[in-house]
Design an enzyme around this catalytic site. Structure first.
Site, PDB file in Angstrom:
ATOM      1  N   GLU A  75       0.906  -1.150   0.000  1.00  0.00           N
ATOM      2  CA  GLU A  75       0.000   0.000   0.000  1.00  0.00           C
ATOM      3  C   GLU A  75       0.941   1.194   0.000  1.00  0.00           C
ATOM      4  OE1 GLU A  75      -3.217   0.320  -0.208  1.00  0.00           O
ATOM      5  OE2 GLU A  75      -3.631  -1.824  -0.258  1.00  0.00           O
TER       6      GLU A  75
ATOM      7  N   ASP B 127      12.339   6.751   0.595  1.00  0.00           N
ATOM      8  CA  ASP B 127      13.112   7.708   1.404  1.00  0.00           C
ATOM      9  C   ASP B 127      12.313   8.197   2.607  1.00  0.00           C
ATOM     10  OD1 ASP B 127      11.254   9.328   0.097  1.00  0.00           O
ATOM     11  OD2 ASP B 127      12.702  10.756  -0.697  1.00  0.00           O
ATOM     12  N   GLU B 128      10.983   7.936   2.619  1.00  0.00           N
ATOM     13  CA  GLU B 128      10.157   8.453   3.716  1.00  0.00           C
ATOM     14  C   GLU B 128      10.494   7.824   5.068  1.00  0.00           C
ATOM     15  OE1 GLU B 128       6.029   9.012   3.079  1.00  0.00           O
ATOM     16  OE2 GLU B 128       6.292   9.652   1.015  1.00  0.00           O
TER      17      GLU B 128
ATOM     18  N   LYS C  30       6.634   0.907   6.132  1.00  0.00           N
ATOM     19  CA  LYS C  30       7.771   0.602   5.247  1.00  0.00           C
ATOM     20  C   LYS C  30       9.049   0.455   6.085  1.00  0.00           C
ATOM     21  CE  LYS C  30       7.940   0.412   1.303  1.00  0.00           C
ATOM     22  NZ  LYS C  30       7.724  -0.722   0.343  1.00  0.00           N
TER      23      LYS C  30
ATOM     24  N   ARG D 279      -2.226  18.041   5.063  1.00  0.00           N
ATOM     25  CA  ARG D 279      -2.163  16.610   5.424  1.00  0.00           C
ATOM     26  C   ARG D 279      -1.663  16.522   6.876  1.00  0.00           C
ATOM     27  NH1 ARG D 279       1.911  13.144   1.749  1.00  0.00           N
ATOM     28  NH2 ARG D 279       0.074  12.752   0.470  1.00  0.00           N
TER      29      ARG D 279
ATOM     30  N   TYR E 168       2.147   5.111   6.745  1.00  0.00           N
ATOM     31  CA  TYR E 168       2.775   4.491   5.571  1.00  0.00           C
ATOM     32  C   TYR E 168       4.266   4.302   5.800  1.00  0.00           C
ATOM     33  CZ  TYR E 168       5.230   4.410   1.071  1.00  0.00           C
ATOM     34  OH  TYR E 168       6.090   4.095   0.050  1.00  0.00           O
TER      35      TYR E 168
END
Ligand code: NAD
Ligand code: DAU
Length: 365
Positions: free
Chosen positions: A102, A149-150, A177, A304, A173
């Protein structure tokens, strides 16, 4: 070397080069470009694409290679442990390139559990199958995990993410990851599973689902709908053309050092609002609009939650070790992307009918 010996040598080499690779998430945006590259370039390999065809997966992305003798599609869920085990038993994979996930931050804010299931549990299932079925042949295998990279969190005005930067994920998210990256490394450390991880910046290009910034705004401009800019629009991302990412993945898979991490990025930072202005100008040109038509659609909306301020990648390791650099300049890549979306109306229409409308209403109204 005599002719017969040369023939035998070539034949043996060909047999040796034969590989069966599992690519997960191959019907999605980046995955479809990776599958196409491998199917076209490595005709001696068999590429098995495992994808659950969620809203983001679309077999239309691969219509040009459908039916190729070295390509197989398997519909299935990486969260289904028995199914994943059965695939490993059936195909005896030599390597895995794991992209299924996702992938949209906004969806992770409304439904974090879905991200834990696919991104964390799904990855562990693949790792378990690889560990068990590769048990005594680790040295010939490779588990390549595609990350983002997040996981490094958010930067201030200065600095770049290095492979050694500490993890500091800020959204559900990126937390999912980061967790999957940790599991991959833990399998390397604990069981000796050969792995490689790459962490890439924002991709753009053909076949990206129109929930992400660039394809969403192209779609909205086409429809003369508002362009919802989060917060003040002064958030910074590094952008890379998707085919350059696929090329980097190919290089890392074949030449990267095992148990290593590689950052991939475009050396191409843009503040959102500057990128949006550039996109509006290019769209006006492509559609034959008078200048500034698209800019009038810009509308600043609620930010956001937990929005990361800036991402920027130092991709010098992959450049120095493997000779990779981005080949497509941003303005050129954006032009190609816009042309693709304008020429593939039916693709955009197919993916934005049905469920998409409900998602859009919920997210933006
Ligand atoms: P995407 O959302 O376009 O595609 C994801 C694919 O995975 C879809 O085809 C979907 O059907 C499939 N999938 C989802 N859940 C599944 C499941 N349970 N079982 C089997 N298949 C499933 O994503 P993307 O943008 O192409 O990203 C691919 C990978 O690259 C992800 O791991 C993402 O974290 C990573 N990544 C993306 C970017 C980016 O800018 N898009 C940048 C860096 C890293
Ligand atoms: O950095 C890599 C990551 O890039 C990938 O791991 C993710 O899978 C991918 O989705 C992407 O994450 P972002 O959150 O950066 O991408 P997105 O396109 O959603 O947003 C890009 C920027 O644009 C971000 O600052 C939020 C902003 N934005 C986005 C949307 C969808 C808006 O201002 N308005 C919007 O409607």
């Amino acid at each position: 070397m005599c002719n017969n010996c040369l023939y035998l040598f070539t034949l043996l080499n060909r047999i040796k080069m034969k590989k069966t690779l599992l690519v997960t998430g191959g019907a999605g945006f980046i995955g479809s470009h990776v599958v196409r590259l491998f199917v076209n370039k490595y005709t001696e390999y068999t590429i098995v694409n495992l994808d659950n065809l969620t809203y983001a997966g679309n077999l239309e992305n691969l219509i040009d290679i459908q039916g190729r003798s070295n390509y197989i599609f398997e519909k299935g869920d990486i969260v289904d442990k028995n199914f994943v085990n059965s695939l490993f038993a059936k195909y005896k994979f030599d390597g895995v390139i794991h992209l299924a996930a996702e992938s949209h931050v906004d969806r992770s804010i409304t439904n974090p559990l879905e991200f834990v299931k696919t991104n964390v549990l799904g990855t562990i299932n693949l790792l378990e199958s690889a560990r068990n079925s590769w048990a005594d042949k680790f040295s010939e295998k490779l588990f390549y995990h595609i990350s983002t990279d997040e996981v490094y969190g958010s930067l201030g005005a200065e600095g770049l993410f290095l492979e050694t930067t500490s993890y500091d994920p800020q959204s559900p998210y990126s937390a999912s990851k980061a967790s999957s990256d940790h599991f991959v490394r833990s399998y390397g450390n604990t069981y000796g599973l050969p792995f490689v991880i790459s962490n890439c910046s924002n991709n753009y290009g053909p076949n990206q689902f129109p929930e992400k910034l660039i394809p969403l705004f192209i779609h909205n401009i086409k429809q003369s709908n508002d362009l919802p800019v989060y917060g003040d629009g002064k958030f910074t991302r590094d952008w890379l053309y998707v085919i350059d990412h696929a090329i980097a993945i190919d290089l890392i898979f074949h030449k990267g050092r095992k148990q290593e991490t590689y950052n991939i990025g475009g050396f191409n930072e843009w503040q959102n609002i500057d990128l949006i202005n550039e996109l509006c100008d290019q769209m006006d040109k492509a559609l034959g609009n008078s200048p500034k038509t698209s800019k009038e659609l810009i509308s600043f909306v609620k930010d956001r939650p937990g929005h990361d301020k800036r991402y920027a990648i130092d991709a010098s390791k992959i450049h120095t070790e493997l000779g990779w650099s981005p080949s497509v300049k941003f303005e050129e890549g954006l032009e190609k992307t816009i042309s693709w979306y304008l020429e593939n109306d039916h693709w955009l229409e197919n993916v934005t009918s049905g469920e998409y409308q409900k998602y859009y209403e919920k997210q933006y109204r």
